[in-house]
Design a protein around this motif. Structure first.
Motif, PDB file in Angstrom:
ATOM      1  N   LEU A 291       0.864  -1.169  -0.097  1.00 51.12           N
ATOM      2  CA  LEU A 291      -0.119   0.030  -0.048  1.00 51.12           C
ATOM      3  C   LEU A 291       1.022   1.417  -0.152  1.00 51.12           C
ATOM      4  N   GLN A 292       0.503   2.105  -0.863  1.00 55.48           N
ATOM      5  CA  GLN A 292       1.295   3.139  -1.219  1.00 55.48           C
ATOM      6  C   GLN A 292       0.801   4.716  -0.793  1.00 55.48           C
ATOM      7  N   TRP A 293       1.175   5.533   0.039  1.00 48.78           N
ATOM      8  CA  TRP A 293       0.355   6.987   0.187  1.00 48.78           C
ATOM      9  C   TRP A 293       1.340   7.864  -0.576  1.00 48.78           C
ATOM     10  N   PHE A 294       0.575   8.747  -1.324  1.00 51.45           N
ATOM     11  CA  PHE A 294       0.786   9.750  -2.146  1.00 51.45           C
ATOM     12  C   PHE A 294       0.535  11.171  -1.895  1.00 51.45           C
ATOM     13  N   ARG A 295       1.065  12.255  -2.103  1.00 50.44           N
ATOM     14  CA  ARG A 295       0.867  13.504  -2.016  1.00 50.44           C
ATOM     15  C   ARG A 295       0.660  14.084  -3.313  1.00 50.44           C
ATOM     16  N   GLN A 296      -0.420  14.791  -3.349  1.00 49.81           N
ATOM     17  CA  GLN A 296      -0.641  15.458  -4.862  1.00 49.81           C
ATOM     18  C   GLN A 296      -1.007  17.029  -4.818  1.00 49.81           C
ATOM     19  N   ASP A 297      -0.015  17.894  -5.164  1.00 48.94           N
ATOM     20  CA  ASP A 297      -0.517  19.333  -5.071  1.00 48.94           C
ATOM     21  C   ASP A 297      -1.274  19.762  -6.254  1.00 48.94           C
TER      22      ASP A 297
ATOM     23  N   GLY B 112       1.742  16.178 -10.496  1.00 49.70           N
ATOM     24  CA  GLY B 112       1.855  14.832 -10.502  1.00 49.70           C
ATOM     25  C   GLY B 112       1.727  14.155  -8.908  1.00 49.70           C
ATOM     26  N   LEU B 113       1.984  13.059  -8.504  1.00 51.28           N
ATOM     27  CA  LEU B 113       1.907  12.358  -7.337  1.00 51.28           C
ATOM     28  C   LEU B 113       3.485  12.251  -6.874  1.00 51.28           C
ATOM     29  N   THR B 114       3.566  12.403  -5.524  1.00 51.75           N
ATOM     30  CA  THR B 114       4.643  12.456  -4.782  1.00 51.75           C
ATOM     31  C   THR B 114       4.697  11.325  -3.949  1.00 51.75           C
ATOM     32  N   SER B 115       5.429  10.320  -3.744  1.00 52.57           N
ATOM     33  CA  SER B 115       5.432   9.251  -3.156  1.00 52.57           C
ATOM     34  C   SER B 115       5.860   9.515  -1.633  1.00 52.57           C
ATOM     35  N   LEU B 116       5.011   9.225  -0.842  1.00 52.64           N
ATOM     36  CA  LEU B 116       5.309   9.545   0.713  1.00 52.64           C
ATOM     37  C   LEU B 116       5.727   8.421   1.391  1.00 52.64           C
ATOM     38  N   LEU B 117       4.989   7.193   1.507  1.00 53.32           N
ATOM     39  CA  LEU B 117       5.553   5.968   2.232  1.00 53.32           C
ATOM     40  C   LEU B 117       4.890   4.918   1.370  1.00 53.32           C
TER      41      LEU B 117
ATOM     42  N   ALA C 282      -2.574  19.765   0.892  1.00 54.95           N
ATOM     43  CA  ALA C 282      -2.719  19.267  -0.332  1.00 54.95           C
ATOM     44  C   ALA C 282      -3.393  17.865  -0.477  1.00 54.95           C
ATOM     45  N   THR C 283      -3.838  17.129  -1.380  1.00 54.52           N
ATOM     46  CA  THR C 283      -4.561  16.038  -1.663  1.00 54.52           C
ATOM     47  C   THR C 283      -3.584  14.796  -1.376  1.00 54.52           C
ATOM     48  N   TYR C 284      -4.001  13.889  -0.207  1.00 54.02           N
ATOM     49  CA  TYR C 284      -3.477  12.673  -0.082  1.00 54.02           C
ATOM     50  C   TYR C 284      -4.334  11.411  -0.739  1.00 54.02           C
ATOM     51  N   LEU C 285      -3.597  10.756  -1.407  1.00 54.29           N
ATOM     52  CA  LEU C 285      -4.046   9.645  -2.099  1.00 54.29           C
ATOM     53  C   LEU C 285      -3.328   8.195  -1.395  1.00 54.29           C
TER      54      LEU C 285
ATOM     55  N   GLN D  59      -1.428  -3.515 -11.077  1.00 54.24           N
ATOM     56  CA  GLN D  59      -1.984  -2.021 -11.123  1.00 54.24           C
ATOM     57  C   GLN D  59      -1.764  -1.409  -9.776  1.00 54.24           C
ATOM     58  N   LEU D  60      -1.910  -0.237  -9.421  1.00 54.26           N
ATOM     59  CA  LEU D  60      -2.365   0.270  -8.536  1.00 54.26           C
ATOM     60  C   LEU D  60      -3.724   0.747  -8.407  1.00 54.26           C
ATOM     61  N   THR D  61      -4.706   0.567  -7.530  1.00 50.51           N
ATOM     62  CA  THR D  61      -6.056   1.226  -7.405  1.00 50.51           C
ATOM     63  C   THR D  61      -5.992   2.161  -6.273  1.00 50.51           C
ATOM     64  N   PHE D  62      -6.597   3.206  -6.777  1.00 49.62           N
ATOM     65  CA  PHE D  62      -6.425   4.413  -5.899  1.00 49.62           C
ATOM     66  C   PHE D  62      -7.840   4.960  -5.343  1.00 49.62           C
ATOM     67  N   GLY D  63      -7.739   5.421  -4.144  1.00 49.11           N
ATOM     68  CA  GLY D  63      -8.925   6.246  -3.856  1.00 49.11           C
ATOM     69  C   GLY D  63      -9.030   7.345  -4.250  1.00 49.11           C
ATOM     70  N   LYS D  64      -9.963   8.125  -3.874  1.00 47.68           N
ATOM     71  CA  LYS D  64     -10.274   9.392  -4.546  1.00 47.68           C
ATOM     72  C   LYS D  64      -9.480  10.579  -3.928  1.00 47.68           C
ATOM     73  N   GLY D  65      -8.991  10.468  -2.607  1.00 45.90           N
ATOM     74  CA  GLY D  65      -8.166  11.050  -2.063  1.00 45.90           C
ATOM     75  C   GLY D  65      -8.814  12.029  -0.817  1.00 45.90           C
TER      76      GLY D  65
END
Lengths: 112, 115
Positions: A33-39, A43-48, A86-89, A99-105
């Motif tokens: 599971l990956q957490w991202f930040r999006q301004d 694009g997406l910045t990988s956090l953890l 920011a928006t966190y996904l 594939q990665l399946t994303f939430g809406k953030g």
């Protein structure tokens, strides 16, 4: 089919507050599971990244946990700052499907 | 180390036209994935390429096609553009083969507007 849900959709907190963002997934057979930040507009910045065998990961003021049995992950942000706005996904990588399946953030606003 | 780059940054097309988006993977990464992100939504998986072969595909019609080149850069082609194709298109690369745990790194995206 994997489905990822993030609650709340938006969150506003005063600067300095600790906060938790929630992510739930329907299929517990995940690779990671990956957490991202999006301004905005970016694009997406990988956090953890938490591997399926791990329970949590930490980076600075961020701590992410994973509970596969309950299909949940949380992102804890300590001592929030306006720059955290920011928006966190969250995104789940499913076993047998690369594939990665994303939430809406969750859109986070930290008020000075 | 150079991160994932995408070109162009913005693009405006009209319905029925064709478009090609480009992505350069992070150095040493041999797997690339493409995602579509509509406004207010999470990214949706389009397809993935590993060593120049399509390795998986999401729920997108055949007018969405791709290529990966020997240097691991990639293209996304969309034919017969529709208004609903307006979105941010994201490219992601990863180091490991697709069948292993791997962290995906995203580029800045291409904003496509279809009029």
């Amino acid at each position: 089919k994997q489905e990822v849900t993030q609650i709340p959709a938006a969150l506003s907190v005063p600067e300095g507050e600790n906060l938790v963002l929630n992510c739930s997934f329907t299929d517990s057979a995940i690779y990671n599971l990956q957490w991202f930040r999006q301004d905005p507009g970016k694009g997406l910045t990988s956090l953890l990244l938490i591997q399926s065998s791990q329970r949590e990961q930490t980076s600075g003021r961020l701590n992410a946990s994973l509970d596969k049995s309950s299909g949940r992950s949380t992102l804890y942000i300590a001592a929030s700052q306006p720059g955290d706005s920011a928006t966190y996904l969250c995104a789940a990588s499913g076993a047998g499907s690369y594939q990665l399946t994303f939430g809406k953030g969750t859109k986070l606003s930290v008020i000075p | 180390e150079t991160g994932v780059t995408q070109s162009p940054t913005h693009l405006i097309k009209t319905r029925g036209q064709q478009v090609t988006l480009r992505c350069s993977s992070q150095s040493g990464h041999n797997t690339v994935s493409w995602y579509q992100q509509a406004l207010g939504q999470g990214p949706q998986f389009i397809f993935q390429y590993y060593r120049e072969e399509e390795n998986g595909r999401g729920n997108f019609p055949p007018r969405f096609s791709g290529l990966q080149f020997p240097n691991y850069s990639s293209e996304l082609n969309v034919n017969a553009l529709e208004l609903d194709d307006s979105a941010l298109y994201l490219c992601a690369s990863s180091l490991s083969p697709p069948w292993r745990d791997n962290e995906q790194f995203f580029g800045p995206g291409t904003r496509l507007t279809v009029l």
